[in-house]
Design an enzyme around this catalytic site. Sequence first.
Site, PDB file in Angstrom:
ATOM      1  N   GLY A 137     -15.591  -5.869   4.037  1.00 38.49           N
ATOM      2  CA  GLY A 137     -14.990  -5.390   2.794  1.00 38.49           C
ATOM      3  C   GLY A 137     -14.919  -3.875   2.768  1.00 38.49           C
ATOM      4  O   GLY A 137     -14.050  -3.255   3.390  1.00 38.49           O
ATOM      5  N   GLY A 138     -15.870  -3.270   2.060  1.00 39.60           N
ATOM      6  CA  GLY A 138     -15.857  -1.825   1.817  1.00 39.60           C
ATOM      7  C   GLY A 138     -15.582  -0.966   3.048  1.00 39.60           C
ATOM      8  O   GLY A 138     -14.777  -0.034   2.995  1.00 39.60           O
TER       9      GLY A 138
ATOM     10  N   ASN B  72     -11.135  -6.917   4.631  1.00 39.24           N
ATOM     11  CA  ASN B  72     -10.682  -7.427   3.333  1.00 39.24           C
ATOM     12  C   ASN B  72     -10.605  -6.238   2.392  1.00 39.24           C
ATOM     13  O   ASN B  72     -11.625  -5.733   1.936  1.00 39.24           O
ATOM     14  CB  ASN B  72     -11.693  -8.475   2.814  1.00 39.24           C
ATOM     15  CG  ASN B  72     -11.380  -8.921   1.393  1.00 39.24           C
ATOM     16  OD1 ASN B  72     -10.295  -8.657   0.879  1.00 39.24           O
ATOM     17  ND2 ASN B  72     -12.336  -9.596   0.767  1.00 39.24           N
ATOM     18  N   TRP B  73      -9.370  -5.811   2.145  1.00 41.06           N
ATOM     19  CA  TRP B  73      -9.194  -4.604   1.331  1.00 41.06           C
ATOM     20  C   TRP B  73      -9.396  -4.859  -0.164  1.00 41.06           C
ATOM     21  O   TRP B  73      -9.460  -3.914  -0.944  1.00 41.06           O
ATOM     22  CB  TRP B  73      -7.787  -4.026   1.547  1.00 41.06           C
ATOM     23  CG  TRP B  73      -7.570  -3.408   2.891  1.00 41.06           C
ATOM     24  CD1 TRP B  73      -8.438  -3.387   3.956  1.00 41.06           C
ATOM     25  CD2 TRP B  73      -6.395  -2.706   3.320  1.00 41.06           C
ATOM     26  NE1 TRP B  73      -7.885  -2.722   5.022  1.00 41.06           N
ATOM     27  CE2 TRP B  73      -6.615  -2.290   4.656  1.00 41.06           C
ATOM     28  CE3 TRP B  73      -5.180  -2.386   2.722  1.00 41.06           C
ATOM     29  CZ2 TRP B  73      -5.677  -1.570   5.385  1.00 41.06           C
ATOM     30  CZ3 TRP B  73      -4.223  -1.678   3.444  1.00 41.06           C
ATOM     31  CH2 TRP B  73      -4.478  -1.276   4.766  1.00 41.06           C
ATOM     32  N   LYS B  74      -9.442  -6.122  -0.537  1.00 39.00           N
ATOM     33  CA  LYS B  74      -9.588  -6.489  -1.962  1.00 39.00           C
ATOM     34  C   LYS B  74      -8.499  -5.790  -2.797  1.00 39.00           C
ATOM     35  O   LYS B  74      -7.399  -5.571  -2.295  1.00 39.00           O
ATOM     36  CB  LYS B  74     -10.999  -6.167  -2.458  1.00 39.00           C
ATOM     37  CG  LYS B  74     -12.071  -6.733  -1.538  1.00 39.00           C
ATOM     38  CD  LYS B  74     -13.432  -6.725  -2.150  1.00 39.00           C
ATOM     39  CE  LYS B  74     -14.444  -7.183  -1.099  1.00 39.00           C
ATOM     40  NZ  LYS B  74     -15.763  -7.424  -1.648  1.00 39.00           N
TER      41      LYS B  74
ATOM     42  N   GLU C 178     -20.594 -15.612   4.265  1.00 40.29           N
ATOM     43  CA  GLU C 178     -20.814 -14.369   3.511  1.00 40.29           C
ATOM     44  C   GLU C 178     -21.854 -14.607   2.418  1.00 40.29           C
ATOM     45  O   GLU C 178     -21.502 -15.098   1.327  1.00 40.29           O
ATOM     46  CB  GLU C 178     -19.511 -13.923   2.858  1.00 40.29           C
ATOM     47  CG  GLU C 178     -18.390 -13.631   3.833  1.00 40.29           C
ATOM     48  CD  GLU C 178     -17.389 -12.656   3.250  1.00 40.29           C
ATOM     49  OE1 GLU C 178     -17.218 -11.581   3.836  1.00 40.29           O
ATOM     50  OE2 GLU C 178     -16.800 -12.950   2.194  1.00 40.29           O
TER      51      GLU C 178
ATOM     52  N   GLU D 108     -15.706 -13.926  -4.504  1.00 42.23           N
ATOM     53  CA  GLU D 108     -15.185 -13.343  -5.755  1.00 42.23           C
ATOM     54  C   GLU D 108     -14.182 -14.294  -6.413  1.00 42.23           C
ATOM     55  O   GLU D 108     -14.069 -14.349  -7.627  1.00 42.23           O
ATOM     56  CB  GLU D 108     -14.568 -11.966  -5.461  1.00 42.23           C
ATOM     57  CG  GLU D 108     -15.658 -10.940  -5.164  1.00 42.23           C
ATOM     58  CD  GLU D 108     -15.269  -9.823  -4.218  1.00 42.23           C
ATOM     59  OE1 GLU D 108     -14.072  -9.602  -3.984  1.00 42.23           O
ATOM     60  OE2 GLU D 108     -16.192  -9.161  -3.694  1.00 42.23           O
TER      61      GLU D 108
ATOM     62  N   SER E 146     -21.693  -6.445   3.807  1.00 43.92           N
ATOM     63  CA  SER E 146     -22.171  -5.092   4.128  1.00 43.92           C
ATOM     64  C   SER E 146     -22.262  -4.816   5.620  1.00 43.92           C
ATOM     65  O   SER E 146     -23.219  -4.182   6.093  1.00 43.92           O
ATOM     66  CB  SER E 146     -23.520  -4.822   3.430  1.00 43.92           C
ATOM     67  OG  SER E 146     -23.360  -4.896   2.027  1.00 43.92           O
TER      68      SER E 146
ATOM     69  N   GLY F 219     -20.950  -6.202  -0.727  1.00 42.48           N
ATOM     70  CA  GLY F 219     -20.766  -4.980  -1.509  1.00 42.48           C
ATOM     71  C   GLY F 219     -22.068  -4.404  -2.039  1.00 42.48           C
ATOM     72  O   GLY F 219     -22.061  -3.517  -2.890  1.00 42.48           O
TER      73      GLY F 219
ATOM     74  N   HIS G 200     -12.970 -16.811  -1.020  1.00 43.50           N
ATOM     75  CA  HIS G 200     -13.892 -15.671  -1.077  1.00 43.50           C
ATOM     76  C   HIS G 200     -14.815 -15.849  -2.288  1.00 43.50           C
ATOM     77  O   HIS G 200     -14.400 -16.373  -3.322  1.00 43.50           O
ATOM     78  CB  HIS G 200     -13.097 -14.369  -1.185  1.00 43.50           C
ATOM     79  CG  HIS G 200     -13.955 -13.159  -1.007  1.00 43.50           C
ATOM     80  ND1 HIS G 200     -14.718 -12.644  -2.025  1.00 43.50           N
ATOM     81  CD2 HIS G 200     -14.195 -12.385   0.086  1.00 43.50           C
ATOM     82  CE1 HIS G 200     -15.395 -11.594  -1.560  1.00 43.50           C
ATOM     83  NE2 HIS G 200     -15.094 -11.415  -0.293  1.00 43.50           N
TER      84      HIS G 200
HETATM   85  C1  PEP Z   1     -16.264  -9.084   1.577  1.00 48.95           C
HETATM   86  O1  PEP Z   1     -15.912  -8.864   0.438  1.00 48.95           O
HETATM   87  O2  PEP Z   1     -15.749 -10.004   2.214  1.00 48.95           O
HETATM   88  C2  PEP Z   1     -17.326  -8.252   2.129  1.00 48.95           C
HETATM   89  C3  PEP Z   1     -17.968  -8.698   3.167  1.00 48.95           C
HETATM   90  O3  PEP Z   1     -17.565  -7.070   1.504  1.00 48.95           O
HETATM   91  P1  PEP Z   1     -18.550  -5.893   1.991  1.00 48.95           P
HETATM   92  O4  PEP Z   1     -18.333  -5.705   3.462  1.00 48.95           O
HETATM   93  O5  PEP Z   1     -18.150  -4.705   1.190  1.00 48.95           O
HETATM   94  O6  PEP Z   1     -19.948  -6.358   1.699  1.00 48.95           O
END
Ligand code: PEP
Length: 252
Positions: free
Chosen positions: A235-236, A9-11, A168, A98, A214, A174, A96
Amino acid sequence: MRTKIVAGNWKMNKSLAEAQALIAELTNVIGGIKSSAKIVVCVPFPYLAAIQNQLGSGRIEVGAQNCSEHESGAYTGEVSAAMIKSCGVPYVIVGHSERRQYFGEDGALLAKKVDKALAHQLTPIFCCGEPLEIREKGTHETLVRKQTEDSLFHLGAEAIQKVVIAYEPVWAIGTGKTASAQQAQDMHAVIRQHIAGKYGQAVAEAISILYGGSVKPDNAKELFSCPDVDGGLVGGASLKAADFTGIINGIG
Ligand code: PEP
């Protein structure tokens, strides 16, 4: 055997040129990856068609990060499931944390988004997960059961099997704080049992449940080895080719 999936997920990150460069890097190394898991990159809306064209029908598939609950019409700034499908893109993230937190998306709205995605033959990656205060209160399992119920339990047995679920925990997104493999496994089993309670064991066994929060190359293998964890939403770490491929390698 359930489908294993690693989705990035590049956001809201990267310019178009940077996005294309990352895809070029990923396609270069993907041939060396032994895993048979599906690999998905969920990119910002403006890049969907370009990235889909760049990848063609290769090993890496594309997803969007959201879709409208409406079919079409006067909804300035929105992007419909039909539009995503028309770019040749097969996946869409729905719900998500967010989107829930910053855009007020609730279970009823997300149910409509899931319906739109399925109506246009997109695979929704439906996200659920508890914030820290709920985990601390010990009501996380109740909340996650309710999140799945509110947005998925209106579906028939055939339709729900087309959904991918991503657990999640919000406190792990994050933050660098990953759920332990045991915490992930416990919640994935809770989700699967809840689905089994309504739809039967065979349906529950067919649904891929991804862990997100994470995930990194050094914890992916342990998380992915849990019996009810069918991959990850990342994500990251999906923004760097080396980290993302390291995570994919963790799925075996
Ligand atoms: C996400 O936003 O779906 C996520 C899991 O982010 P991260 O891996 O950065 O925690």
